[in-house]
Design a protein around this motif. Structure first.
Motif, PDB file in Angstrom:
ATOM      1  N   MET A   1      92.749  12.505 -25.926  1.00 12.69           N
ATOM      2  CA  MET A   1      91.573  11.637 -25.888  1.00 12.69           C
ATOM      3  C   MET A   1      90.327  12.482 -25.642  1.00 12.69           C
ATOM      4  N   ASN A   2      89.270  12.174 -26.356  1.00 13.65           N
ATOM      5  CA  ASN A   2      87.998  12.863 -26.169  1.00 13.65           C
ATOM      6  C   ASN A   2      87.379  12.452 -24.841  1.00 13.65           C
ATOM      7  N   ILE A   3      87.035  13.440 -23.981  1.00 18.15           N
ATOM      8  CA  ILE A   3      86.452  13.165 -22.666  1.00 18.15           C
ATOM      9  C   ILE A   3      85.047  13.752 -22.609  1.00 18.15           C
ATOM     10  N   ILE A   4      84.082  12.913 -22.262  1.00 20.00           N
ATOM     11  CA  ILE A   4      82.697  13.333 -22.100  1.00 20.00           C
ATOM     12  C   ILE A   4      82.392  13.356 -20.606  1.00 20.00           C
ATOM     13  N   LYS A   5      81.972  14.515 -20.092  1.00 18.83           N
ATOM     14  CA  LYS A   5      81.670  14.638 -18.656  1.00 18.83           C
ATOM     15  C   LYS A   5      80.155  14.679 -18.458  1.00 18.83           C
ATOM     16  N   VAL A   6      79.678  13.868 -17.531  1.00 20.37           N
ATOM     17  CA  VAL A   6      78.252  13.852 -17.210  1.00 20.37           C
ATOM     18  C   VAL A   6      78.094  14.007 -15.702  1.00 20.37           C
ATOM     19  N   ASP A   7      76.937  14.474 -15.287  1.00 15.83           N
ATOM     20  CA  ASP A   7      76.709  14.708 -13.860  1.00 15.83           C
ATOM     21  C   ASP A   7      76.328  13.417 -13.160  1.00 15.83           C
ATOM     22  N   ALA A   8      75.154  12.887 -13.471  1.00 10.61           N
ATOM     23  CA  ALA A   8      74.692  11.643 -12.859  1.00 10.61           C
ATOM     24  C   ALA A   8      74.266  10.679 -13.956  1.00 10.61           C
ATOM     25  N   ILE A   9      74.642   9.424 -13.799  1.00 18.40           N
ATOM     26  CA  ILE A   9      74.383   8.427 -14.834  1.00 18.40           C
ATOM     27  C   ILE A   9      74.269   7.067 -14.159  1.00 18.40           C
ATOM     28  N   ASP A  10      73.515   6.147 -14.772  1.00 18.80           N
ATOM     29  CA  ASP A  10      73.378   4.838 -14.127  1.00 18.80           C
ATOM     30  C   ASP A  10      74.687   4.063 -14.180  1.00 18.80           C
ATOM     31  N   SER A  11      75.299   3.983 -15.352  1.00  9.39           N
ATOM     32  CA  SER A  11      76.544   3.243 -15.506  1.00  9.39           C
ATOM     33  C   SER A  11      77.338   3.829 -16.663  1.00  9.39           C
ATOM     34  N   THR A  12      78.581   4.210 -16.409  1.00  6.66           N
ATOM     35  CA  THR A  12      79.406   4.770 -17.490  1.00  6.66           C
ATOM     36  C   THR A  12      79.693   3.716 -18.547  1.00  6.66           C
ATOM     37  N   ASN A  13      79.837   2.462 -18.141  1.00  5.74           N
ATOM     38  CA  ASN A  13      80.063   1.392 -19.122  1.00  5.74           C
ATOM     39  C   ASN A  13      78.880   1.268 -20.076  1.00  5.74           C
ATOM     40  N   ARG A  14      77.675   1.270 -19.497  1.00  4.14           N
ATOM     41  CA  ARG A  14      76.469   1.122 -20.323  1.00  4.14           C
ATOM     42  C   ARG A  14      76.310   2.326 -21.250  1.00  4.14           C
ATOM     43  N   PHE A  15      76.537   3.526 -20.723  1.00  2.34           N
ATOM     44  CA  PHE A  15      76.429   4.748 -21.524  1.00  2.34           C
ATOM     45  C   PHE A  15      77.396   4.698 -22.709  1.00  2.34           C
ATOM     46  N   LEU A  16      78.645   4.307 -22.442  1.00  3.44           N
ATOM     47  CA  LEU A  16      79.658   4.285 -23.492  1.00  3.44           C
ATOM     48  C   LEU A  16      79.377   3.174 -24.508  1.00  3.44           C
ATOM     49  N   ARG A  17      78.880   2.054 -24.021  1.00  2.00           N
ATOM     50  CA  ARG A  17      78.540   0.941 -24.918  1.00  2.00           C
ATOM     51  C   ARG A  17      77.442   1.349 -25.897  1.00  2.00           C
ATOM     52  N   GLU A  18      76.417   2.021 -25.387  1.00  2.00           N
ATOM     53  CA  GLU A  18      75.313   2.455 -26.258  1.00  2.00           C
ATOM     54  C   GLU A  18      75.769   3.549 -27.221  1.00  2.00           C
ATOM     55  N   LEU A  19      76.637   4.443 -26.733  1.00  2.00           N
ATOM     56  CA  LEU A  19      77.163   5.504 -27.599  1.00  2.00           C
ATOM     57  C   LEU A  19      78.004   4.918 -28.727  1.00  2.00           C
ATOM     58  N   ASN A  20      78.737   3.890 -28.418  1.00  2.00           N
ATOM     59  CA  ASN A  20      79.558   3.241 -29.443  1.00  2.00           C
ATOM     60  C   ASN A  20      78.691   2.559 -30.499  1.00  2.00           C
ATOM     61  N   LYS A  23      77.682   5.502 -32.773  1.00  2.38           N
ATOM     62  CA  LYS A  23      78.715   6.246 -33.496  1.00  2.38           C
ATOM     63  C   LYS A  23      79.835   5.381 -34.063  1.00  2.38           C
ATOM     64  N   THR A  24      80.065   4.193 -33.501  1.00  7.73           N
ATOM     65  CA  THR A  24      81.173   3.308 -33.853  1.00  7.73           C
ATOM     66  C   THR A  24      82.509   4.052 -33.746  1.00  7.73           C
ATOM     67  N   PHE A  25      83.043   4.107 -32.545  1.00 12.00           N
ATOM     68  CA  PHE A  25      84.279   4.829 -32.279  1.00 12.00           C
ATOM     69  C   PHE A  25      85.457   4.253 -33.048  1.00 12.00           C
ATOM     70  N   VAL A  26      86.342   5.137 -33.481  1.00 15.55           N
ATOM     71  CA  VAL A  26      87.584   4.709 -34.144  1.00 15.55           C
ATOM     72  C   VAL A  26      88.807   5.168 -33.357  1.00 15.55           C
ATOM     73  N   ALA A  27      88.573   5.911 -32.274  1.00 19.42           N
ATOM     74  CA  ALA A  27      89.664   6.416 -31.427  1.00 19.42           C
ATOM     75  C   ALA A  27      89.209   6.330 -29.972  1.00 19.42           C
ATOM     76  N   PRO A  28      90.143   6.385 -29.027  1.00 14.43           N
ATOM     77  CA  PRO A  28      89.775   6.300 -27.614  1.00 14.43           C
ATOM     78  C   PRO A  28      88.808   7.398 -27.183  1.00 14.43           C
ATOM     79  N   VAL A  29      87.845   7.025 -26.345  1.00 14.02           N
ATOM     80  CA  VAL A  29      86.853   7.955 -25.806  1.00 14.02           C
ATOM     81  C   VAL A  29      86.663   7.634 -24.331  1.00 14.02           C
ATOM     82  N   CYS A  30      86.524   8.670 -23.517  1.00 14.62           N
ATOM     83  CA  CYS A  30      86.317   8.478 -22.078  1.00 14.62           C
ATOM     84  C   CYS A  30      85.023   9.170 -21.646  1.00 14.62           C
ATOM     85  N   VAL A  31      84.258   8.490 -20.803  1.00 11.25           N
ATOM     86  CA  VAL A  31      83.093   9.093 -20.153  1.00 11.25           C
ATOM     87  C   VAL A  31      83.381   9.140 -18.650  1.00 11.25           C
ATOM     88  N   MET A  32      83.277  10.343 -18.088  1.00 11.79           N
ATOM     89  CA  MET A  32      83.527  10.531 -16.657  1.00 11.79           C
ATOM     90  C   MET A  32      82.241  11.035 -16.006  1.00 11.79           C
TER      91      MET A  32
END
Length: 243
Positions: A1-20, A23-32
């Motif tokens: 699974m592709n893992i994206i690591k960030v230092d400080a962020i407001d919300s990982t859910n919001r970040f991943l939602r906007e990234l999707n 890019k429109t993901f077709v495979a699992p992606v994780c933001v930590m």
């Protein structure tokens, strides 16, 4: 699974939602995130976490063939994946406080927030936010909060916990693809906190009453046996289980 690591962020859910959206993901992606500045829990609560001491992540999972009416099985599969991970870490007395808080004994060690992605009336994906208390030992004004370190007395490698969790998550989601709903639901209900025990609840108006948790419906509503021997069904906003 592709893992994206960030230092400080407001919300990982919001970040991943906007990234999707971009890019429109077709495979699992994780933001930590090492630090989450505005993490949310169920019903808009704030998730409290010291920087670098806990696991705060969100995972995009692609959904195929699951009907909107079956969306609670995403929550079931996720809850069981977390319990699988904690079992491997030898965490004892695990239970699931409906709908998807993970407890060890009576201490909450993990919260889950799921945002489903719907297109043309069909489920196509889910963004799963997971906050797991790992090495933090003090929680302000949260008497029910606990962590893996408090339970075991030792420090954990957060990235190792993450990798284990992602494997368990992918395994459980295979059950969704093969429609093994009965197996998932039975496992989930077996782990339900306070199941078959007289418990105190609050209704939407703040009135308390006593009931006994029986099961959940396929839509994720809680079935509670009341004092008059009638089984009533409650949605998340209609009832709160007290510890």
């Amino acid at each position: 699974m592709n893992i994206i690591k960030v230092d400080a962020i407001d919300s990982t859910n919001r970040f991943l939602r906007e990234l999707n959206r971009e890019k429109t993901f077709v495979a699992p992606v994780c933001v930590m995130a090492r630090e989450q500045l505005a993490g949310k829990g169920q019903m808009g609560t704030v998730w409290q976490s010291e920087p670098g001491k806990n696991l705060t992540c969100s995972v995009f999972m692609k959904i195929d063939g699951l009907k909107l009416a079956e969306q609670f099985y995403i929550s079931i599969a996720t809850s069981l994946a977390v319990c699988d991970t904690l079992n491997d870490l030898l965490v004892t007395k695990l239970s699931i406080k409906w709908p998807n808080d993970i407890l060890s004994d009576r201490q909450k060690i993990c919260g889950i927030l799921i945002e489903n992605i719907v297109k043309n009336g069909s489920l196509i994906g889910a963004i799963i936010g997971i906050g797991m208390n790992i090495n933090q030992t003090k929680f302000d004004n949260l008497p029910q909060a606990g962590s893996l370190k408090q339970i075991s007395g030792r420090n954990f490698n957060i990235e190792e916990v993450l990798h284990s969790l992602l494997l368990k998550l992918e395994n459980r989601f295979l059950n969704l693809e093969t429609s093994n709903f009965d197996i998932l639901k039975k496992e989930y209900e077996r782990l339900l906190f306070r199941k078959n025990k007289p418990s105190t609840f609050l209704d939407a108006e703040g009135n308390s009453f006593v009931g006994i948790i029986q099961s959940v419906t396929n839509q994720g509503k809680l079935q509670v046996l009341l004092e008059d021997e009638v089984v009533s069904v409650f949605d998340l906003k209609e009832i709160k289980l007290l510890y």
